[in-house]
Design an enzyme around this catalytic site. Sequence first.
Site, PDB file in Angstrom:
ATOM      1  N   HIS A 170       0.958  -1.242  -0.085  1.00  0.00           N
ATOM      2  CA  HIS A 170      -0.032   0.073   0.196  1.00  0.00           C
ATOM      3  C   HIS A 170       0.873   1.208   0.150  1.00  0.00           C
ATOM      4  O   HIS A 170       1.663   1.428   1.152  1.00  0.00           O
ATOM      5  CB  HIS A 170      -0.808  -0.065   1.256  1.00  0.00           C
ATOM      6  CG  HIS A 170      -1.661   0.956   1.471  1.00  0.00           C
ATOM      7  ND1 HIS A 170      -3.163   1.041   0.653  1.00  0.00           N
ATOM      8  CD2 HIS A 170      -1.968   2.166   1.919  1.00  0.00           C
ATOM      9  CE1 HIS A 170      -3.889   2.263   0.780  1.00  0.00           C
ATOM     10  NE2 HIS A 170      -2.941   2.937   1.832  1.00  0.00           N
ATOM     11  N   ASP A 181       1.445   5.037   0.236  1.00  0.00           N
ATOM     12  CA  ASP A 181       0.755   6.153   0.650  1.00  0.00           C
ATOM     13  C   ASP A 181       1.309   7.456   0.108  1.00  0.00           C
ATOM     14  O   ASP A 181       2.413   7.965   0.519  1.00  0.00           O
ATOM     15  CB  ASP A 181       0.599   6.292   2.171  1.00  0.00           C
ATOM     16  CG  ASP A 181      -0.310   5.499   2.740  1.00  0.00           C
ATOM     17  OD1 ASP A 181      -0.076   4.581   3.596  1.00  0.00           O
ATOM     18  OD2 ASP A 181      -1.631   5.293   2.476  1.00  0.00           O
ATOM     19  N   MET A 213       1.525  11.305  -0.508  1.00  0.00           N
ATOM     20  CA  MET A 213       0.916  12.591  -0.141  1.00  0.00           C
ATOM     21  C   MET A 213       1.657  13.891  -0.548  1.00  0.00           C
ATOM     22  O   MET A 213       2.758  13.935  -0.808  1.00  0.00           O
ATOM     23  CB  MET A 213       1.124  12.527   1.639  1.00  0.00           C
ATOM     24  CG  MET A 213       0.560  11.452   2.190  1.00  0.00           C
ATOM     25  SD  MET A 213       0.963  11.551   4.034  1.00  0.00           S
ATOM     26  CE  MET A 213       0.254   9.872   4.347  1.00  0.00           C
ATOM     27  N   MET A 267      -3.211  10.676  -1.775  1.00  0.00           N
ATOM     28  CA  MET A 267      -3.819  11.748  -0.743  1.00  0.00           C
ATOM     29  C   MET A 267      -3.369  13.040  -1.337  1.00  0.00           C
ATOM     30  O   MET A 267      -2.356  13.423  -0.772  1.00  0.00           O
ATOM     31  CB  MET A 267      -3.367  11.499   0.475  1.00  0.00           C
ATOM     32  CG  MET A 267      -4.428  10.408   1.204  1.00  0.00           C
ATOM     33  SD  MET A 267      -3.256   9.660   2.773  1.00  0.00           S
ATOM     34  CE  MET A 267      -2.284   8.769   1.904  1.00  0.00           C
ATOM     35  N   MET A 274     -11.411   5.388   4.717  1.00  0.00           N
ATOM     36  CA  MET A 274     -10.603   5.606   5.738  1.00  0.00           C
ATOM     37  C   MET A 274     -11.176   5.719   7.299  1.00  0.00           C
ATOM     38  O   MET A 274     -12.218   6.319   7.627  1.00  0.00           O
ATOM     39  CB  MET A 274     -10.222   7.349   5.658  1.00  0.00           C
ATOM     40  CG  MET A 274      -9.544   7.585   4.176  1.00  0.00           C
ATOM     41  SD  MET A 274      -8.064   6.377   4.172  1.00  0.00           S
ATOM     42  CE  MET A 274      -6.954   7.187   5.292  1.00  0.00           C
ATOM     43  N   ASP A 323      -8.642   1.433   5.757  1.00  0.00           N
ATOM     44  CA  ASP A 323      -7.587   2.054   6.038  1.00  0.00           C
ATOM     45  C   ASP A 323      -7.370   2.912   7.129  1.00  0.00           C
ATOM     46  O   ASP A 323      -7.597   3.853   7.183  1.00  0.00           O
ATOM     47  CB  ASP A 323      -6.834   2.857   4.545  1.00  0.00           C
ATOM     48  CG  ASP A 323      -5.675   3.335   4.407  1.00  0.00           C
ATOM     49  OD1 ASP A 323      -5.384   3.904   3.514  1.00  0.00           O
ATOM     50  OD2 ASP A 323      -4.968   2.674   5.305  1.00  0.00           O
TER      51      ASP A 323
HETATM   52  C1  DX5 Z   1      -2.864   7.357   6.373  1.00  0.00           C
HETATM   53  C2  DX5 Z   1      -2.516   6.280   5.439  1.00  0.00           C
HETATM   54  C3  DX5 Z   1      -2.833   4.729   5.702  1.00  0.00           C
HETATM   55  C4  DX5 Z   1      -1.790   4.531   7.072  1.00  0.00           C
HETATM   56  C5  DX5 Z   1      -2.077   3.180   7.630  1.00  0.00           C
HETATM   57  O1  DX5 Z   1      -3.012   8.599   5.615  1.00  0.00           O
HETATM   58  O2  DX5 Z   1      -3.790   6.423   4.345  1.00  0.00           O
HETATM   59  O3  DX5 Z   1      -2.684   4.044   4.852  1.00  0.00           O
HETATM   60  O4  DX5 Z   1      -0.450   4.718   6.586  1.00  0.00           O
HETATM   61  O5  DX5 Z   1      -1.066   3.060   8.651  1.00  0.00           O
HETATM   62  P1  DX5 Z   1      -1.559   2.193  10.064  1.00  0.00           P
HETATM   63  O6  DX5 Z   1      -1.999   0.957   9.685  1.00  0.00           O
HETATM   64  O7  DX5 Z   1      -0.144   2.548  10.970  1.00  0.00           O
HETATM   65  O8  DX5 Z   1      -2.592   3.157  10.745  1.00  0.00           O
HETATM   66 ZN    ZN Z   2      -3.446   4.645   2.847  1.00  0.00          ZN
END
Ligand code: DX5
Ligand code: ZN
Length: 222
Positions: A32, A34, A36, A69, A141, A179
């Site tokens: 996954h 992420d 940002m 994101m 989320m 998530d």
């Molecule tokens: C948060 C991310 C998630 C997060 C999940 O903005 O989208 O994917 O990294 O990590 P944990 O499992 O540590 O909450």
């Molecule tokens: Zn995520």
Amino acid sequence: MVEVSASILSIQPENAIQTLYNLETAKIDYFHIDVMDGKFVENNTTTKMTEYCEYLNSISNLPLDVHLMVEDVESYIHSFSIFEPNIVTFHLEAGKDKEQIMKWIQMIKDKNIRVGISVKPNTNIEEIYEYLPYIHLVLVMTVEPGKGGQELILETIDKIRKLHQYIQKNGLEVDIEADGGINTNNASIITEAGANMIVSGSAIVGSDNYAEVVSRLKNKLS
Ligand code: DX5
Ligand code: ZN
């Protein structure tokens, strides 16, 4: 069987290669990613996630589950589709209108990538319904997007339940991915509510036995 998508947001850069290798051998189903931009959320992980994707493309065959994101969804679709991800998910809240959302959906589909739309904890789940016939996955989320290691927001579980019921009732084929803040203690509640994919980051990466945690997440063992 629940699929586990391991968030690599919290891995330590100094031992990233070993961690990514250990995650793959722990039998995760997806990485996954992420992404940002420092605008849609405060953090900016663009460079780091680009490097990780470049590396994963060279050493792993596991599918990439890219979670954007970002505000400028269009340019990020282009810049991350080069890694041939299995899924690209953008945020419903980043779109200004239905026309723009539908355009992004088509852009991702035209690249033969599965389309996901993500909703933040405060977004009503009903707002996603009109897009369900056109997408492959909804990313619900269960924390506020922007960082790893947060506590799961319990009120979001009901959104998963409502979405699952709506999908079933309307005979739709859409995956539900949850998530944020998911661990071996709460995974079974999430999957019983209807999620068939779960993202987990710190619960796996922060453990001393990745394979054991992944197996327990998959088998809903608490
Ligand atoms: C948060 C991310 C998630 C997060 C999940 O903005 O989208 O994917 O990294 O990590 P944990 O499992 O540590 O909450
Ligand atoms: Zn995520």
